[in-house]
Design a protein around this motif. Structure first.
Motif, PDB file in Angstrom:
ATOM      1  N   THR A  94      28.910  64.744  19.904  1.00 55.33           N
ATOM      2  CA  THR A  94      29.739  65.610  19.717  1.00 55.33           C
ATOM      3  C   THR A  94      31.128  65.195  19.435  1.00 55.33           C
ATOM      4  OG1 THR A  94      30.039  66.066  22.115  1.00 55.33           O
ATOM      5  CG2 THR A  94      28.214  67.329  20.940  1.00 55.33           C
ATOM      6  N   SER A  95      31.594  64.037  19.492  1.00 57.92           N
ATOM      7  CA  SER A  95      32.797  63.628  19.266  1.00 57.92           C
ATOM      8  C   SER A  95      32.681  62.288  18.651  1.00 57.92           C
ATOM      9  CB  SER A  95      33.515  63.585  20.430  1.00 57.92           C
ATOM     10  OG  SER A  95      32.929  62.629  21.504  1.00 57.92           O
ATOM     11  N   TRP A  96      33.888  61.511  18.103  1.00 53.25           N
ATOM     12  CA  TRP A  96      33.787  60.151  17.758  1.00 53.25           C
ATOM     13  C   TRP A  96      33.744  59.182  18.984  1.00 53.25           C
ATOM     14  CZ3 TRP A  96      33.081  57.772  13.185  1.00 53.25           C
ATOM     15  CH2 TRP A  96      33.553  56.673  12.990  1.00 53.25           C
ATOM     16  N   LEU A 123      33.586  63.521  12.224  1.00 53.20           N
ATOM     17  CA  LEU A 123      33.936  63.486  13.408  1.00 53.20           C
ATOM     18  C   LEU A 123      35.062  62.435  13.814  1.00 53.20           C
ATOM     19  CD1 LEU A 123      30.486  62.668  15.413  1.00 53.20           C
ATOM     20  CD2 LEU A 123      31.797  64.708  15.216  1.00 53.20           C
ATOM     21  N   GLU A 154      38.277  64.312  12.834  1.00 56.04           N
ATOM     22  CA  GLU A 154      38.827  65.287  13.861  1.00 56.04           C
ATOM     23  C   GLU A 154      39.143  64.544  15.153  1.00 56.04           C
ATOM     24  OE1 GLU A 154      34.956  67.107  14.976  1.00 56.04           O
ATOM     25  OE2 GLU A 154      34.931  68.154  13.307  1.00 56.04           O
ATOM     26  N   HIS A 155      38.765  62.973  15.226  1.00 61.83           N
ATOM     27  CA  HIS A 155      39.313  62.290  16.339  1.00 61.83           C
ATOM     28  C   HIS A 155      40.973  61.713  16.067  1.00 61.83           C
ATOM     29  CE1 HIS A 155      39.518  59.073  19.251  1.00 61.83           C
ATOM     30  NE2 HIS A 155      40.226  58.213  18.314  1.00 61.83           N
ATOM     31  N   SER A 196      43.014  65.010  16.298  1.00 63.61           N
ATOM     32  CA  SER A 196      43.241  65.336  17.787  1.00 63.61           C
ATOM     33  C   SER A 196      44.226  64.122  18.458  1.00 63.61           C
ATOM     34  CB  SER A 196      41.895  65.320  18.591  1.00 63.61           C
ATOM     35  OG  SER A 196      42.065  65.568  20.019  1.00 63.61           O
TER      36      SER A 196
END
Length: 380
Positions: free
Chosen positions: A55-57, A88, A91-92, A95
């Motif tokens: 669900t995340s890098w 991913l 998005e990383h 963020s």
């Protein structure tokens, strides 16, 4: 310094891309003992081993580290797909730098950060390769308008679907990293649907795999594969199963398995010469049980099919007493070719894939045609 000569056997880095639904995940599942990192949930209905969906890098990188550090967990790591993994990554990056989108960085810095992070991602996969584990990356394909700097005009070509703008940064990295970049697609061909040959329609559906660069797609391999081949793992199976002994996971020695002994050879009494019939099985199959290979229509029959027509179709026609005119009428009725087009002028793929491949449906239409025109044919 030590100079190493000759070929070095090692695990392989394979990238497979193509349109959605063509079977990339199924193709990857045939690699030796695969474990999937499914970034998009495409393997839910497949009987494969998989790690939890990242669900995340950070979670994706941790799963790669787990495979690299855990001996014997698998022989092939499949990341399905890398274009979803790239999301991913983006998005990383956003963020990490408190940005709402990759465009907020300005001056293309966001794409540079993504390229650097994706490069580190590929380095981690290389560490997995050094452990003797094959790595397979699947990806979707996209059509993009391409203009060569030394030519006038532009044309469409298939490329890795790695973002609208980040593809210019990450796609070259992936292509350079791979030992094999395989492009899979449906092979289509165009056939005329009018007498003048001005209107055409696309037919086909055979899945093929391209292994060499072409103006219309990216592909490469280092193993002498044919430029076009069937989209099947068997084509590359002999190349993949090559891992250096020192890179293989250490396992406890297994108990030796007794080799299967061949069937005993019959003895021959002394003074008698060996006859090949002595080696025949005791209960050979009866000849009358074997299917007959002779055509249903003899050479002396009035019914005749042009011998230049491919044998697979010719045998079906002779078996059911189907004439060339009936084939042409049915083909024209479905809009494939004009009725005046001889069967010899049909595309070979059309003959094998449609006429032969769907013969029960073709013959059903011929029987319906016979009933319509009340042609006195007998069922065979």
């Amino acid at each position: 310094m030590e100079i190493i000569k000759g070929k070095i056997k090692r695990a392989k880095k394979v990238v497979v891309y193509g349109p959605e639904g063509i079977g990339k995940s199924t193709f990857a599942s045939r690699f030796p003992n695969p474990v999937f990192i499914d970034t998009e949930g495409s393997t839910n209905d497949m009987d494969v081993a998989r790690l939890p969906r990242p669900t995340s890098w950070t979670m994706l990188l941790e799963e790669i580290d787990y495979v690299e550090k855990t001996a014997g967990v698998c022989k092939t790591l499949v990341i399905d797909t890398i274009d979803w993994a790239e999301q991913l990554c983006v998005e990383h990056i956003c963020s990490k730098h408190n940005k709402s989108g990759i465009e907020d960085f300005g001056y293309g810095n966001g794409y540079v950060y993504t390229k650097e992070e994706f490069g580190r991602f590929l380095n981690r996969l290389t560490d997995v390769i050094e452990k003797g584990i094959n790595v397979v990356l699947t990806a979707h394909a996209q059509l993009r308008k391409f203009e060569q700097p030394d030519e006038l005009g532009a044309y469409d070509r298939w490329e890795l679907k790695l973002g609208k703008k980040t593809s210019s940064q990450t796609s070259p990295l992936v292509k350079e990293w791979a030992d094999m970049l395989l492009f899979c697609n449906y092979k289509t061909y165009s056939i005329a649907v009018d007498d003048k040959g001005k209107k055409h329609k696309a037919q086909g559906g055979k899945r093929v795999m391209y292994t060499s660069h072409h103006p219309c797609w990216d592909a490469k391999n280092r193993y002498g594969l044919p430029d076009e081949c069937e989209f099947d793992y068997g084509v590359i199976a002999g190349i993949i199963d090559q891992i250096t002994p020192e890179a293989q996971p250490q396992k406890a020695p297994e108990a030796p398995v007794a080799p299967k002994m061949p069937d005993p050879v019959p003895t021959v009494p002394e003074g008698k010469q060996m006859d090949l019939r002595d080696l025949a099985p005791e209960n050979p199959p009866k000849k009358e049980e074997q299917p007959k290979q002779e055509p249903a229509v003899s050479k002396d029959s009035v019914f005749h099919v042009d011998e230049r027509i491919p044998k697979a179709l010719r045998d079906l026609m002779e078996d059911k007493l189907v004439s060339e005119d009936e084939i042409q009428a049915v083909v024209a009725g479905k809009g494939y070719y004009p009725q005046t087009t001889p069967i010899l002028n049909y595309d070979p793929d059309f003959i094998s894939g449609v006429l032969v491949g769907a013969w029960p449906q073709v013959y059903a239409m011929i029987k319906q045609l016979r009933e319509t025109y009340e042609i006195p044919f007998e069922e065979v």
